[in-house]
Design a protein around this motif. Structure first.
Motif, PDB file in Angstrom:
ATOM      1  N   GLU A 306      25.760  20.149   6.079  1.00 49.29           N
ATOM      2  CA  GLU A 306      25.638  19.592   4.485  1.00 49.29           C
ATOM      3  C   GLU A 306      24.759  18.370   4.477  1.00 49.29           C
ATOM      4  O   GLU A 306      24.950  17.564   3.755  1.00 49.29           O
ATOM      5  CB  GLU A 306      26.959  19.407   3.900  1.00 49.29           C
ATOM      6  CG  GLU A 306      28.046  20.626   3.751  1.00 49.29           C
ATOM      7  CD  GLU A 306      28.969  20.857   4.840  1.00 49.29           C
ATOM      8  OE1 GLU A 306      29.777  19.846   5.273  1.00 49.29           O
ATOM      9  OE2 GLU A 306      29.273  21.791   5.066  1.00 49.29           O
ATOM     10  N   GLU A 335      35.202  19.118  11.582  1.00 48.87           N
ATOM     11  CA  GLU A 335      35.440  18.832  10.476  1.00 48.87           C
ATOM     12  C   GLU A 335      37.262  18.777  10.291  1.00 48.87           C
ATOM     13  O   GLU A 335      37.714  20.058  10.840  1.00 48.87           O
ATOM     14  CB  GLU A 335      34.918  19.695   9.372  1.00 48.87           C
ATOM     15  CG  GLU A 335      35.387  19.269   7.870  1.00 48.87           C
ATOM     16  CD  GLU A 335      34.334  19.875   6.917  1.00 48.87           C
ATOM     17  OE1 GLU A 335      33.278  19.634   6.732  1.00 48.87           O
ATOM     18  OE2 GLU A 335      35.032  20.946   6.249  1.00 48.87           O
ATOM     19  N   HIS A 352      34.888  24.177  11.181  1.00 61.21           N
ATOM     20  CA  HIS A 352      33.898  24.304  10.315  1.00 61.21           C
ATOM     21  C   HIS A 352      33.505  25.484   9.706  1.00 61.21           C
ATOM     22  O   HIS A 352      34.399  26.621  10.201  1.00 61.21           O
ATOM     23  CB  HIS A 352      32.440  23.492  10.855  1.00 61.21           C
ATOM     24  CG  HIS A 352      31.838  22.817   9.653  1.00 61.21           C
ATOM     25  ND1 HIS A 352      30.656  23.290   9.083  1.00 61.21           N
ATOM     26  CD2 HIS A 352      32.007  21.810   8.812  1.00 61.21           C
ATOM     27  CE1 HIS A 352      30.310  22.488   7.805  1.00 61.21           C
ATOM     28  NE2 HIS A 352      30.940  21.433   7.981  1.00 61.21           N
ATOM     29  N   HIS A 451      33.829  14.486   8.484  1.00 57.83           N
ATOM     30  CA  HIS A 451      32.958  15.270   9.670  1.00 57.83           C
ATOM     31  C   HIS A 451      33.278  14.362  10.768  1.00 57.83           C
ATOM     32  O   HIS A 451      33.355  12.823  10.575  1.00 57.83           O
ATOM     33  CB  HIS A 451      31.665  15.101   9.389  1.00 57.83           C
ATOM     34  CG  HIS A 451      31.171  16.366   8.382  1.00 57.83           C
ATOM     35  ND1 HIS A 451      29.841  16.307   7.570  1.00 57.83           N
ATOM     36  CD2 HIS A 451      31.974  17.316   8.065  1.00 57.83           C
ATOM     37  CE1 HIS A 451      30.094  17.436   7.091  1.00 57.83           C
ATOM     38  NE2 HIS A 451      30.952  18.339   7.154  1.00 57.83           N
TER      39      HIS A 451
HETATM   40 MN    MN Z   1      31.397  20.045   6.264  1.00 56.82          MN
END
Ligand code: MN
Length: 500
Positions: A306, A335, A352, A451
Protein backbone atom coordinates in the motif's frame (compact mmCIF):
# COMPACT_ATOMS: atom_id res chain seq x y z
CA UNK A 1 20.78 -10.35 -4.85
CA UNK A 2 21.67 -9.16 -1.38
CA UNK A 3 25.06 -8.21 -2.70
CA UNK A 4 26.40 -6.62 0.45
CA UNK A 5 30.06 -5.74 0.07
CA UNK A 6 32.88 -7.71 1.65
CA UNK A 7 33.14 -5.34 4.54
CA UNK A 8 36.06 -5.19 6.96
CA UNK A 9 36.59 -3.49 10.29
CA UNK A 10 39.72 -1.71 11.37
CA UNK A 11 41.23 -2.40 14.78
CA UNK A 12 43.05 0.68 16.08
CA UNK A 13 45.01 0.65 19.32
CA UNK A 14 45.70 3.84 21.23
CA UNK A 15 48.88 4.59 23.16
CA UNK A 16 51.65 7.24 23.41
CA UNK A 17 55.45 7.24 23.62
CA UNK A 18 55.77 8.10 27.33
CA UNK A 19 57.00 4.66 28.33
CA UNK A 20 59.50 4.01 25.55
CA UNK A 21 59.93 1.68 22.59
CA UNK A 22 59.90 -1.55 24.54
CA UNK A 23 56.46 -0.76 25.91
CA UNK A 24 55.21 0.19 22.42
CA UNK A 25 56.56 -3.07 21.02
CA UNK A 26 54.46 -4.92 23.61
CA UNK A 27 51.41 -2.83 22.73
CA UNK A 28 51.74 -3.72 19.03
CA UNK A 29 52.35 -7.37 19.86
CA UNK A 30 49.30 -7.53 22.10
CA UNK A 31 46.97 -5.89 19.59
CA UNK A 32 48.26 -8.21 16.85
CA UNK A 33 47.44 -11.21 19.01
CA UNK A 34 43.95 -9.91 19.77
CA UNK A 35 43.17 -9.27 16.10
CA UNK A 36 44.52 -12.66 15.02
CA UNK A 37 42.66 -14.55 17.71
CA UNK A 38 39.38 -12.73 17.08
CA UNK A 39 39.65 -13.45 13.36
CA UNK A 40 40.47 -17.07 14.10
CA UNK A 41 37.51 -17.43 16.48
CA UNK A 42 35.13 -17.71 13.53
CA UNK A 43 32.58 -15.77 15.59
CA UNK A 44 32.92 -12.43 13.82
CA UNK A 45 30.84 -11.98 10.65
CA UNK A 46 33.50 -9.68 9.16
CA UNK A 47 37.29 -9.58 9.14
CA UNK A 48 39.27 -7.38 11.51
CA UNK A 49 42.22 -5.50 10.02
CA UNK A 50 45.11 -4.60 12.34
CA UNK A 51 46.37 -1.02 12.13
CA UNK A 52 49.61 0.42 13.57
CA UNK A 53 49.32 1.83 17.09
CA UNK A 54 47.95 5.36 17.16
CA UNK A 55 50.22 7.71 19.08
CA UNK A 56 49.85 11.23 17.78
CA UNK A 57 47.34 13.75 16.59
CA UNK A 58 48.59 13.44 12.99
CA UNK A 59 48.50 9.65 12.91
CA UNK A 60 45.03 9.47 14.41
CA UNK A 61 43.67 12.05 12.00
CA UNK A 62 45.27 10.32 9.00
CA UNK A 63 44.03 6.87 10.02
CA UNK A 64 40.43 8.00 10.53
CA UNK A 65 40.44 9.76 7.16
CA UNK A 66 41.83 6.65 5.51
CA UNK A 67 38.99 4.70 7.12
CA UNK A 68 36.51 7.21 5.68
CA UNK A 69 37.99 6.75 2.21
CA UNK A 70 38.23 2.96 2.28
CA UNK A 71 34.98 1.62 0.77
CA UNK A 72 35.49 -1.78 2.37
CA UNK A 73 35.87 -0.37 5.88
CA UNK A 74 32.48 -0.41 7.65
CA UNK A 75 33.74 0.84 10.98
CA UNK A 76 36.63 1.24 13.40
CA UNK A 77 37.09 -0.58 16.69
CA UNK A 78 39.30 1.37 19.06
CA UNK A 79 41.14 0.04 22.12
CA UNK A 80 43.20 2.12 24.53
CA UNK A 81 46.00 -0.22 25.54
CA UNK A 82 47.78 2.29 27.73
CA UNK A 83 47.13 5.92 28.29
CA UNK A 84 46.35 7.85 25.11
CA UNK A 85 45.84 11.55 25.83
CA UNK A 86 42.43 12.25 24.35
CA UNK A 87 43.14 15.72 22.98
CA UNK A 88 45.16 13.83 20.36
CA UNK A 89 41.93 12.21 19.18
CA UNK A 90 39.84 15.37 18.69
CA UNK A 91 40.64 16.18 15.06
CA UNK A 92 40.49 12.56 13.93
CA UNK A 93 37.17 11.98 15.64
CA UNK A 94 35.79 15.24 14.23
CA UNK A 95 36.55 14.11 10.71
CA UNK A 96 35.56 10.46 11.12
CA UNK A 97 32.17 9.59 9.59
CA UNK A 98 31.69 5.84 10.07
CA UNK A 99 30.45 3.73 12.99
CA UNK A 100 32.77 3.68 15.99
CA UNK A 101 33.21 1.02 18.65
CA UNK A 102 35.20 1.35 21.85
CA UNK A 103 36.38 -2.06 22.98
CA UNK A 104 37.21 -1.51 26.63
CA UNK A 105 39.37 -4.53 27.29
CA UNK A 106 42.88 -5.30 28.46
CA UNK A 107 45.38 -7.85 27.22
CA UNK A 108 45.77 -9.80 30.45
CA UNK A 109 42.71 -11.25 32.09
CA UNK A 110 43.99 -11.49 35.66
CA UNK A 111 46.11 -9.14 37.76
CA UNK A 112 49.52 -10.88 37.98
CA UNK A 113 49.57 -10.67 41.77
CA UNK A 114 53.04 -12.09 42.36
CA UNK A 115 54.92 -10.10 39.73
CA UNK A 116 53.02 -6.88 39.21
CA UNK A 117 55.23 -3.78 39.40
CA UNK A 118 55.00 -0.19 38.22
CA UNK A 119 56.19 -1.04 34.68
CA UNK A 120 53.40 -3.57 34.28
CA UNK A 121 50.79 -1.10 35.53
CA UNK A 122 52.02 1.62 33.21
CA UNK A 123 51.96 -0.67 30.23
CA UNK A 124 48.57 -2.24 30.94
CA UNK A 125 46.35 0.62 31.95
CA UNK A 126 43.24 0.25 29.80
CA UNK A 127 41.09 1.03 32.84
CA UNK A 128 42.74 4.44 32.88
CA UNK A 129 43.23 5.07 29.15
CA UNK A 130 39.73 3.93 28.20
CA UNK A 131 38.23 6.51 30.55
CA UNK A 132 40.32 9.35 29.13
CA UNK A 133 39.31 8.38 25.60
CA UNK A 134 35.66 7.81 26.56
CA UNK A 135 35.55 11.29 28.04
CA UNK A 136 36.41 13.05 24.81
CA UNK A 137 34.04 10.93 22.71
CA UNK A 138 31.22 11.79 25.15
CA UNK A 139 32.21 15.44 25.33
CA UNK A 140 32.15 15.65 21.53
CA UNK A 141 28.72 14.00 21.46
CA UNK A 142 29.86 11.24 19.11
CA UNK A 143 27.74 8.12 18.88
CA UNK A 144 29.69 4.95 19.60
CA UNK A 145 29.29 1.46 21.01
CA UNK A 146 31.13 0.66 24.23
CA UNK A 147 31.89 -3.05 24.78
CA UNK A 148 33.48 -3.99 28.11
CA UNK A 149 35.19 -7.21 29.13
CA UNK A 150 38.09 -9.52 28.39
CA UNK A 151 38.57 -9.93 24.64
CA UNK A 152 38.49 -13.74 24.86
CA UNK A 153 35.08 -13.82 26.57
CA UNK A 154 32.28 -15.29 24.48
CA UNK A 155 29.89 -12.47 25.31
CA UNK A 156 32.44 -9.78 24.43
CA UNK A 157 33.09 -11.41 21.04
CA UNK A 158 29.33 -11.79 20.56
CA UNK A 159 28.84 -8.07 21.29
CA UNK A 160 31.48 -7.15 18.71
CA UNK A 161 29.90 -9.50 16.17
CA UNK A 162 26.47 -8.04 16.83
CA UNK A 163 27.73 -4.46 16.55
CA UNK A 164 29.43 -5.27 13.24
CA UNK A 165 26.01 -6.04 11.76
CA UNK A 166 24.68 -2.72 13.03
CA UNK A 167 27.65 -0.94 11.45
CA UNK A 168 27.03 -2.66 8.13
CA UNK A 169 23.40 -1.53 8.41
CA UNK A 170 24.67 2.04 8.80
CA UNK A 171 27.01 1.67 5.82
CA UNK A 172 24.36 0.04 3.62
CA UNK A 173 21.51 2.36 4.59
CA UNK A 174 22.77 5.01 2.19
CA UNK A 175 22.67 2.50 -0.68
CA UNK A 176 18.98 1.66 -0.27
CA UNK A 177 16.80 2.79 -3.15
CA UNK A 178 13.07 2.19 -2.94
CA UNK A 179 10.92 1.96 -6.06
CA UNK A 180 7.37 3.16 -5.50
CA UNK A 181 4.90 1.65 -7.88
CA UNK A 182 1.93 3.97 -7.31
CA UNK A 183 1.45 6.30 -4.35
CA UNK A 184 0.47 5.56 -0.76
CA UNK A 185 -2.98 4.19 -0.08
CA UNK A 186 -5.47 7.03 0.12
CA UNK A 187 -6.16 8.43 3.60
CA UNK A 188 -3.62 6.20 5.36
CA UNK A 189 -1.32 8.24 7.61
CA UNK A 190 1.22 5.97 9.25
CA UNK A 191 2.63 4.48 6.04
CA UNK A 192 3.42 7.91 4.62
CA UNK A 193 6.02 10.47 5.64
CA UNK A 194 8.73 12.88 4.59
CA UNK A 195 10.85 11.29 1.88
CA UNK A 196 13.27 14.18 1.72
CA UNK A 197 13.95 13.93 5.44
CA UNK A 198 14.36 10.14 5.09
CA UNK A 199 17.05 10.74 2.50
CA UNK A 200 18.79 13.27 4.75
CA UNK A 201 18.62 11.00 7.80
CA UNK A 202 19.04 7.52 6.31
CA UNK A 203 20.34 8.10 2.80
CA UNK A 204 17.33 6.35 1.27
CA UNK A 205 16.29 7.29 -2.25
CA UNK A 206 12.56 6.85 -2.72
CA UNK A 207 11.32 7.25 -6.29
CA UNK A 208 7.96 6.77 -7.96
CA UNK A 209 7.39 5.03 -11.30
CA UNK A 210 4.16 4.86 -13.31
CA UNK A 211 2.75 1.38 -12.80
CA UNK A 212 2.44 0.74 -16.53
CA UNK A 213 6.17 1.28 -17.03
CA UNK A 214 6.83 -1.76 -14.84
CA UNK A 215 3.90 -3.56 -16.54
CA UNK A 216 5.76 -3.16 -19.84
CA UNK A 217 8.77 -4.88 -18.26
CA UNK A 218 6.48 -7.71 -17.10
CA UNK A 219 4.93 -8.12 -20.55
CA UNK A 220 8.40 -8.23 -22.09
CA UNK A 221 9.25 -11.46 -20.22
CA UNK A 222 9.20 -14.38 -22.66
CA UNK A 223 6.90 -17.36 -22.36
CA UNK A 224 9.92 -19.66 -22.19
CA UNK A 225 11.39 -17.82 -19.19
CA UNK A 226 8.00 -17.72 -17.50
CA UNK A 227 7.37 -21.43 -18.06
CA UNK A 228 10.80 -22.33 -16.70
CA UNK A 229 10.07 -20.39 -13.50
CA UNK A 230 6.64 -22.01 -13.18
CA UNK A 231 8.39 -25.39 -13.36
CA UNK A 232 10.70 -24.26 -10.55
CA UNK A 233 7.68 -23.25 -8.43
CA UNK A 234 5.97 -26.58 -9.09
CA UNK A 235 9.07 -28.50 -8.04
CA UNK A 236 9.73 -26.39 -4.97
CA UNK A 237 6.28 -25.79 -3.51
CA UNK A 238 3.20 -27.94 -2.88
CA UNK A 239 0.26 -27.13 -5.13
CA UNK A 240 -3.10 -26.86 -3.35
CA UNK A 241 -5.68 -27.04 -6.13
CA UNK A 242 -8.65 -27.22 -3.75
CA UNK A 243 -10.99 -28.12 -6.57
CA UNK A 244 -9.72 -25.53 -9.03
CA UNK A 245 -9.03 -26.44 -12.64
CA UNK A 246 -5.41 -27.60 -13.01
CA UNK A 247 -4.80 -25.76 -16.28
CA UNK A 248 -6.32 -22.49 -15.11
CA UNK A 249 -4.41 -22.75 -11.82
CA UNK A 250 -1.12 -23.08 -13.67
CA UNK A 251 -1.98 -20.07 -15.86
CA UNK A 252 -2.58 -17.99 -12.76
CA UNK A 253 0.73 -19.11 -11.28
CA UNK A 254 2.40 -18.18 -14.58
CA UNK A 255 1.08 -14.62 -14.19
CA UNK A 256 3.02 -14.35 -10.91
CA UNK A 257 6.13 -15.91 -12.45
CA UNK A 258 6.05 -13.34 -15.23
CA UNK A 259 5.60 -10.55 -12.66
CA UNK A 260 8.53 -11.84 -10.60
CA UNK A 261 10.86 -11.85 -13.60
CA UNK A 262 9.60 -8.54 -15.00
CA UNK A 263 9.81 -6.77 -11.64
CA UNK A 264 13.24 -8.18 -10.89
CA UNK A 265 14.64 -7.12 -14.26
CA UNK A 266 13.15 -3.65 -13.89
CA UNK A 267 14.55 -3.28 -10.35
CA UNK A 268 17.98 -4.49 -11.44
CA UNK A 269 18.09 -2.28 -14.52
CA UNK A 270 17.20 0.80 -12.50
CA UNK A 271 19.20 -0.22 -9.41
CA UNK A 272 16.51 -0.48 -6.73
CA UNK A 273 16.69 -2.83 -3.74
CA UNK A 274 13.18 -2.35 -2.35
CA UNK A 275 9.72 -1.97 -3.86
CA UNK A 276 6.25 -0.92 -2.80
CA UNK A 277 2.99 -1.77 -4.56
CA UNK A 278 -0.63 -0.73 -4.08
CA UNK A 279 -3.56 -3.10 -4.62
CA UNK A 280 -5.67 -0.18 -5.84
CA UNK A 281 -3.30 0.92 -8.60
CA UNK A 282 -2.24 -2.05 -10.68
CA UNK A 283 -2.51 -0.64 -14.22
CA UNK A 284 -2.20 -3.48 -16.71
CA UNK A 285 -1.17 -6.13 -14.15
CA UNK A 286 -3.54 -9.09 -14.21
CA UNK A 287 -3.06 -9.90 -10.51
CA UNK A 288 -1.87 -8.18 -7.39
CA UNK A 289 1.79 -9.26 -7.13
CA UNK A 290 1.66 -11.91 -4.40
CA UNK A 291 3.84 -14.93 -4.96
CA UNK A 292 6.07 -12.67 -7.09
CA UNK A 293 6.68 -10.24 -4.22
CA UNK A 294 7.18 -13.10 -1.75
CA UNK A 295 9.91 -14.49 -3.98
CA UNK A 296 11.56 -11.09 -4.39
CA UNK A 297 11.65 -10.67 -0.60
CA UNK A 298 13.24 -14.11 -0.34
CA UNK A 299 15.95 -12.91 -2.73
CA UNK A 300 16.68 -9.95 -0.46
CA UNK A 301 14.47 -7.14 -1.75
CA UNK A 302 12.66 -4.93 0.72
CA UNK A 303 8.89 -4.66 0.41
CA UNK A 304 6.09 -2.53 1.80
CA UNK A 305 2.43 -2.81 0.81
CA UNK A 306 0.00 0.00 0.00
CA UNK A 307 2.84 2.38 -0.79
CA UNK A 308 4.59 1.89 2.57
CA UNK A 309 8.10 2.96 1.52
CA UNK A 310 9.46 3.27 5.09
CA UNK A 311 8.72 -0.36 5.90
CA UNK A 312 10.05 -1.45 2.49
CA UNK A 313 13.38 0.23 3.27
CA UNK A 314 13.43 -1.25 6.79
CA UNK A 315 12.83 -4.77 5.47
CA UNK A 316 15.72 -4.33 3.04
CA UNK A 317 17.94 -2.87 5.77
CA UNK A 318 17.19 -5.70 8.18
CA UNK A 319 17.79 -8.32 5.50
CA UNK A 320 21.24 -6.84 4.88
CA UNK A 321 22.03 -6.64 8.59
CA UNK A 322 21.03 -10.26 9.09
CA UNK A 323 22.75 -11.58 5.97
CA UNK A 324 24.91 -14.62 6.58
CA UNK A 325 23.63 -15.24 10.13
CA UNK A 326 24.33 -18.90 10.92
CA UNK A 327 21.04 -20.85 10.96
CA UNK A 328 19.11 -17.71 9.99
CA UNK A 329 15.34 -17.97 10.54
CA UNK A 330 14.21 -15.12 8.34
CA UNK A 331 13.17 -11.50 7.93
CA UNK A 332 9.90 -10.21 6.48
CA UNK A 333 7.26 -7.56 6.05
CA UNK A 334 4.25 -8.17 8.31
CA UNK A 335 0.96 -6.67 9.37
CA UNK A 336 -0.92 -6.90 12.66
CA UNK A 337 -4.31 -8.39 11.78
CA UNK A 338 -6.36 -9.96 14.50
CA UNK A 339 -6.07 -10.80 18.21
CA UNK A 340 -6.55 -13.86 20.32
CA UNK A 341 -7.74 -12.48 23.66
CA UNK A 342 -8.29 -15.77 25.48
CA UNK A 343 -6.56 -15.43 28.88
CA UNK A 344 -3.19 -17.13 28.88
CA UNK A 345 -3.19 -17.48 25.09
CA UNK A 346 -3.07 -13.84 24.09
CA UNK A 347 -1.38 -12.93 20.85
CA UNK A 348 -1.58 -11.23 17.47
CA UNK A 349 -2.11 -13.01 14.17
CA UNK A 350 0.43 -11.56 11.75
CA UNK A 351 -0.13 -11.81 8.03
CA UNK A 352 -0.87 -9.73 4.96
CA UNK A 353 -3.11 -9.85 1.95
CA UNK A 354 -0.41 -11.97 0.30
CA UNK A 355 3.05 -10.60 0.81
CA UNK A 356 4.96 -12.42 3.56
CA UNK A 357 8.55 -13.55 2.98
CA UNK A 358 9.01 -17.35 2.82
CA UNK A 359 12.38 -17.13 4.63
CA UNK A 360 10.37 -17.32 7.88
CA UNK A 361 8.45 -20.46 6.87
CA UNK A 362 8.48 -23.52 9.09
CA UNK A 363 8.12 -26.63 6.97
CA UNK A 364 6.06 -27.03 3.85
CA UNK A 365 5.19 -24.10 1.59
CA UNK A 366 2.01 -24.29 -0.48
CA UNK A 367 0.78 -22.38 -3.51
CA UNK A 368 -2.87 -21.40 -3.26
CA UNK A 369 -5.23 -19.32 -5.35
CA UNK A 370 -8.19 -17.46 -3.93
CA UNK A 371 -10.09 -14.30 -4.72
CA UNK A 372 -8.80 -11.16 -3.04
CA UNK A 373 -11.44 -9.44 -1.03
CA UNK A 374 -10.20 -6.12 -2.44
CA UNK A 375 -9.63 -4.80 -5.95
CA UNK A 376 -10.84 -6.06 -9.29
CA UNK A 377 -8.21 -8.52 -10.56
CA UNK A 378 -7.75 -12.24 -11.13
CA UNK A 379 -7.43 -14.51 -8.11
CA UNK A 380 -3.74 -14.18 -7.31
CA UNK A 381 -1.41 -17.09 -6.60
CA UNK A 382 0.38 -16.86 -3.29
CA UNK A 383 2.71 -18.84 -1.03
CA UNK A 384 1.03 -20.06 2.14
CA UNK A 385 2.91 -21.25 5.21
CA UNK A 386 3.24 -20.87 8.97
CA UNK A 387 6.16 -19.05 10.58
CA UNK A 388 8.81 -20.66 12.77
CA UNK A 389 8.60 -20.45 16.54
CA UNK A 390 11.05 -18.32 18.44
CA UNK A 391 12.09 -14.89 19.60
CA UNK A 392 12.08 -12.05 17.11
CA UNK A 393 12.10 -8.30 16.86
CA UNK A 394 9.31 -6.27 15.25
CA UNK A 395 10.10 -2.71 14.21
CA UNK A 396 8.05 0.22 13.00
CA UNK A 397 9.59 3.42 11.69
CA UNK A 398 7.19 6.35 11.94
CA UNK A 399 7.37 10.01 10.96
CA UNK A 400 6.13 12.24 13.78
CA UNK A 401 6.33 15.42 11.70
CA UNK A 402 9.39 16.81 13.47
CA UNK A 403 11.37 13.57 13.68
CA UNK A 404 11.46 9.85 12.98
CA UNK A 405 10.89 7.32 15.76
CA UNK A 406 11.82 3.66 15.58
CA UNK A 407 9.63 1.45 17.75
CA UNK A 408 11.27 -1.86 18.62
CA UNK A 409 9.31 -4.68 20.20
CA UNK A 410 10.61 -8.06 21.34
CA UNK A 411 8.04 -10.68 20.39
CA UNK A 412 7.65 -14.40 20.97
CA UNK A 413 6.45 -16.25 17.88
CA UNK A 414 4.42 -19.31 18.80
CA UNK A 415 2.79 -22.18 16.96
CA UNK A 416 -0.86 -21.27 16.48
CA UNK A 417 -2.99 -23.30 18.83
CA UNK A 418 -4.95 -24.84 15.93
CA UNK A 419 -4.82 -25.03 12.15
CA UNK A 420 -6.59 -22.32 10.18
CA UNK A 421 -7.54 -24.32 7.09
CA UNK A 422 -9.60 -21.54 5.53
CA UNK A 423 -6.95 -18.82 5.90
CA UNK A 424 -5.39 -18.47 2.42
CA UNK A 425 -2.29 -16.50 3.43
CA UNK A 426 1.04 -16.97 5.21
CA UNK A 427 0.92 -16.26 8.93
CA UNK A 428 2.65 -15.99 12.28
CA UNK A 429 1.18 -15.80 15.75
CA UNK A 430 3.13 -13.81 18.28
CA UNK A 431 2.83 -12.36 21.73
CA UNK A 432 4.54 -9.02 22.20
CA UNK A 433 6.68 -8.63 25.29
CA UNK A 434 6.13 -8.07 28.13
CA UNK A 435 2.55 -9.28 27.47
CA UNK A 436 -0.17 -8.43 25.00
CA UNK A 437 -1.91 -5.81 27.13
CA UNK A 438 1.24 -3.86 27.93
CA UNK A 439 2.97 -4.46 24.60
CA UNK A 440 0.05 -3.39 22.44
CA UNK A 441 -0.72 -0.39 24.66
CA UNK A 442 2.90 0.79 24.56
CA UNK A 443 3.02 0.30 20.79
CA UNK A 444 -0.11 2.43 20.40
CA UNK A 445 1.09 5.15 22.80
CA UNK A 446 4.30 5.31 20.74
CA UNK A 447 2.33 5.66 17.50
CA UNK A 448 3.56 2.41 15.94
CA UNK A 449 2.17 1.30 12.59
CA UNK A 450 0.13 -1.74 11.61
CA UNK A 451 2.98 -2.69 9.26
CA UNK A 452 6.24 -4.01 10.67
CA UNK A 453 9.65 -5.10 9.50
CA UNK A 454 10.29 -8.30 11.45
CA UNK A 455 13.32 -10.53 11.94
CA UNK A 456 14.24 -13.56 14.01
CA UNK A 457 17.91 -12.91 13.31
CA UNK A 458 18.40 -9.42 14.76
CA UNK A 459 18.07 -7.98 18.26
CA UNK A 460 16.48 -4.90 19.73
CA UNK A 461 19.99 -3.75 20.69
CA UNK A 462 21.18 -3.90 17.08
CA UNK A 463 18.14 -1.99 15.82
CA UNK A 464 18.40 0.62 18.58
CA UNK A 465 22.12 1.08 17.91
CA UNK A 466 21.36 1.57 14.21
CA UNK A 467 18.77 4.24 15.13
CA UNK A 468 21.30 5.94 17.41
CA UNK A 469 23.86 6.07 14.59
CA UNK A 470 21.17 7.59 12.35
CA UNK A 471 20.45 10.23 14.99
CA UNK A 472 16.79 9.27 15.43
CA UNK A 473 14.67 8.35 18.41
CA UNK A 474 14.27 4.71 19.35
CA UNK A 475 11.94 3.24 21.96
CA UNK A 476 12.05 -0.33 23.18
CA UNK A 477 9.08 -2.41 24.25
CA UNK A 478 10.38 -5.49 26.04
CA UNK A 479 10.25 -7.56 29.22
CA UNK A 480 11.07 -4.49 31.32
CA UNK A 481 8.40 -2.18 29.87
CA UNK A 482 5.77 -0.72 32.16
CA UNK A 483 3.19 1.68 30.80
CA UNK A 484 3.88 4.35 33.42
CA UNK A 485 7.59 4.47 32.66
CA UNK A 486 7.09 4.11 28.94
CA UNK A 487 4.71 7.08 28.76
CA UNK A 488 7.17 9.15 30.76
CA UNK A 489 9.94 8.13 28.38
CA UNK A 490 7.84 9.33 25.45
CA UNK A 491 7.24 12.66 27.23
CA UNK A 492 10.91 13.10 28.04
CA UNK A 493 11.91 12.21 24.50
CA UNK A 494 9.46 14.83 23.25
CA UNK A 495 11.30 17.48 25.29
CA UNK A 496 14.74 16.17 24.30
CA UNK A 497 14.01 16.28 20.57
CA UNK A 498 12.35 19.68 20.84
CA UNK A 499 15.27 21.38 22.57
CA UNK A 500 18.22 19.40 21.26
MN1 MN B 1 -1.17 -3.54 4.75
Amino acid sequence: MLNAKKYKFWFCTGSQDLYGDECLAHVAEHSHIIVDELNKSGKLPFELVWKPTLLTNEMIRRTFNEANQDEECAGVITWMHTFSPAKSWILGLQEYRKPLCHLHTQFNREIPYDTIDMDFMNENQSAHGGREYGHIVSRMGIERKVVVGHWEDEDVIASLASWMRTAVGVAESSHIRVMRVADNMRNVAVTDGDKVEAQIKFGWEVDAYPVNEIVDAVNAVSKADTDALVEEYYSKYTILLEGRDEKEFREHVAVQAQIELGFERFLQEKNYQAIVTHFGDLGGLKQLPGLAIQRLMEKGYGFGAEGDWKTAAMVRLMKIMAEGTPNAKGTTFFEDYTYNLIHGKEGILQSHMLEVCPTIADGEIFIKEQPLSMGDREDPARLVFTAKEGKGVATSLIDLGDRFRLIINDVDVKKPEKDMPKLPVAKAFWTPQPDLRTGAAAWIYAGGAHHTAFSYDLTAEQMGDWAACMGIEAVYIDKDTTIRNFRNELRWNEAYYKFR
